[in-house]
Design an enzyme around this catalytic site. Structure first.
Site, PDB file in Angstrom:
ATOM      1  N   GLN A 172       0.835  -1.207   0.000  1.00  0.00           N
ATOM      2  CA  GLN A 172       0.000   0.000   0.000  1.00  0.00           C
ATOM      3  C   GLN A 172       0.867   1.254   0.000  1.00  0.00           C
ATOM      4  OE1 GLN A 172      -3.200   0.268  -0.231  1.00  0.00           O
ATOM      5  NE2 GLN A 172      -3.652   2.351   0.444  1.00  0.00           N
ATOM      6  N   GLU A 173       1.961   1.198   0.728  1.00  0.00           N
ATOM      7  CA  GLU A 173       2.827   2.366   0.836  1.00  0.00           C
ATOM      8  C   GLU A 173       3.639   2.619  -0.428  1.00  0.00           C
ATOM      9  OE1 GLU A 173       3.214   4.655   3.080  1.00  0.00           O
ATOM     10  OE2 GLU A 173       1.850   3.878   4.596  1.00  0.00           O
ATOM     11  N   SER A 174       4.213   1.573  -1.039  1.00  0.00           N
ATOM     12  CA  SER A 174       5.211   1.806  -2.087  1.00  0.00           C
ATOM     13  C   SER A 174       5.157   0.814  -3.231  1.00  0.00           C
ATOM     14  CB  SER A 174       6.612   1.725  -1.475  1.00  0.00           C
ATOM     15  OG  SER A 174       6.877   0.384  -1.073  1.00  0.00           O
TER      16      SER A 174
END
Length: 523
Positions: free
Chosen positions: A374-376
């Site tokens: 989700q982050e990267s």
């Protein structure tokens, strides 16, 4: 709590959207108390080294931990009902199969024509219901092909969509929406080891492998009746493993392991561009006029109405339908890319790091891996404008704080370590009150990772003031987040859990399929 329990079963594993890196810029307070009662989320204690588990053992461990953590078995707790019940649950469960082009994982990302078609259906349903932030979610549950209709009937899913041909046999059990395709035919595909054949009657006495659940099997049964009436030997029908998809069987034909196969015409033409030893016999047809549709339980008029309204603008021949077909069927480069294993191997290497630190800090490793995506998108080279780095999008100042104190987050192992340790700090420092169960502590920590701990604490206070349960995220504090922040944090938490669920099931199907391919001699 009832809706949360239902939602947990179905909206686990994230929908792969970008996140806002700005929340990482909030430094960890150096005066915080690091001695705390950390809730145990994972059943396995960290012993200093990564447990030596196979992929299948690791997956079974994950699924058992999900059941232990929430008291819920992902493959049980069925429920049935029409679209109104799905809206109440806030989830529509799509049963599908793990198959290239249909529904598959590419370096951890869900892709495929079924995936994208039903994500568009999710948008359609929410627009129809005028839902903005607290949306109805579509989630995917990959199963073996012979489980599609049984799982649908037993309430483990709401729609079965995997290129199903609408047949009279299937219509006795389920209803189908309006066809999404033009007419398709089932053709014979021959390989380099096949003997000469001029008519389908030449197959009398020959052996053909097909899945018992496929429409191809019904076509062969009908042909055998005709052969018997003519005094000819029946075709010897051998059941292929249900985990093998048409592409797997065609690969066996291409390699000479099988002499021939039966597949839908559009699949045959696609895969001949990959497997050059195949010959598509346009003259040897087993079924004509077939149509592809999505199946659902009988007596579901609300779902039928919504699905058919959607199909009008998204079936083959429409602008939206043709765009998906061109992306996944006519532009076939994805097959070459996904057949390569480098991307998936890198993903597995990162997952091993999540396993190590997930165990160390008491998080389910697939859940924090989902957060990393989700982050990267699990890209250690990712950099934000605010200076956040790597897989977990950490600021160097946050990683250097005494409560995290992980150096050199430019490398993937310490980057993931720092992100999980920071998440653990948030959980223990701000959400360890005994009134909050361990699972909601983790959900609050995810929300705080995205929006900041102080803001989530404020949302909990707002929830209590307005009559919601401040100790429960879904349908309680989540409602406050939707009002105060908008969709971002609400979607952030739901996405992580949706991806977690779908990836767990997809991994199981992928492992089963790989095992059957090895047994068939094509791995």
């Amino acid at each position: 709590m009832q809706l949360f329990n239902r939602l947990f079963v179905s909206i686990l594993f994230f929908a792969l959207v970008a996140c806002d890196e700005s929340i990482i810029s909030q430094s960890v307070s150096s005066s915080a108390d690091t001695q705390r009662n950390r809730p145990e989320i994972s059943a396995t204690a960290f012993s200093g080294e990564t447990p030596a588990l196979s992929e299948s053992e690791r997956l079974e461990k994950t699924l058992s931990e999900i059941k232990e953590q929430a008291g819920i078995n992902l493959f049980a707790d069925p429920w049935t009902g029409d679209l109104d019940v799905m809206v109440e649950h806030r989830v529509i469960r799509v049963l599908t199969v793990y198959d290239l082009g249909t529904y598959y994982l590419d370096a951890g990302q869900e892709k495929g024509i079924t995936y994208e078609w039903f994500k568009q259906f999710e948008d359609f349903i929410n627009q129809r219901l005028e839902r903005k932030h607290l949306r109805v979610h579509v989630v995917f549950a990959p199963v073996a092909r012979d489980q599609l209709i049984p799982a649908l009937l037993s309430g483990r899913g709401d729609i079965a969509a995997a290129g199903l041909t609408i047949t009279a046999e299937r219509e006795k059990l389920v209803d189908f929406g309006d066809p999404v395709s033009r007419e398709v035919s089932e053709l014979l595909i021959t390989g380099p080891s096949a003997p000469p054949i001029n008519t389908v009657e030449d197959l009398a006495g020959q052996r053909i492998y097909v899945r018992a659940s496929s429409s191809y099997r019904a076509s062969l049964d009908a042909l055998n009746v005709q052969l018997k009436e003519k005094g000819l030997d029946a075709i010897v029908i051998e059941d292929a493993p249900e985990q093998l998809e048409d592409a797997d069987i065609l690969e066996m034909v291409n390699a000479g392991l099988l002499e021939w196969a039966i597949v839908d015409d559009y699949k045959a033409r696609l895969w001949t561009s990959i497997f050059e030893g195949l010959t598509v016999r346009e003259d040897l047809v087993f079924r004509t006029g077939g149509r592809i549709g999505a199946a659902f339980r009988k007596d579901s008029p609300l779902l039928a109405e919504a699905l058919n309204e959607f199909v009008k603008t998204h079936k083959e021949g429409t602008l939206q339908g043709n765009m998906l077909i061109n992306r996944y069927l006519k532009n076939f480069d994805w097959a070459q890319n996904v057949l390569a294993t480098d991307e998936y191997k890198r993903f597995q290497d990162v997952v091993d790091i999540f396993l190590k630190y997930g165990n160390q800090y008491g998080f389910d490793y697939l859940m924090v891996a989902a957060q990393g995506y989700q982050e990267s998108r699990l890209d250690q080279n990712a950099r934000s404008g605010a200076g956040a780095i790597g897989v977990m999008q950490m600021l160097p100042s946050t990683a250097a704080d005494t409560n995290v104190d992980i150096p050199d987050i430019t490398k993937v192992d310490p980057n993931i370590h720092a992100g999980i340790k920071y998440l653990d700090f948030i959980r223990g420092r701000y959400f360890s009150d005994p009134e909050v169960d361990s699972f909601n502590q983790t959900l609050f920590a995810f929300a705080a990772y995205n929006a900041g701990p102080a803001r989530v604490r404020k949302l909990r206070d707002m929830a209590a003031q307005q009559g919601y349960d401040p100790d429960v995220w879904f349908d309680n504090v989540e409602v406050m987040a939707a009002r105060d922040i908008g969709s971002e944090t609400v979607q952030y938490v739901a996405n992580i859990l949706k991806y977690y669920f779908s990836y767990s099931l997809a991994t199981k199907q992928q492992l089963d399929r790989q095992q059957k391919r090895k047994e068939a001699g094509i791995e």
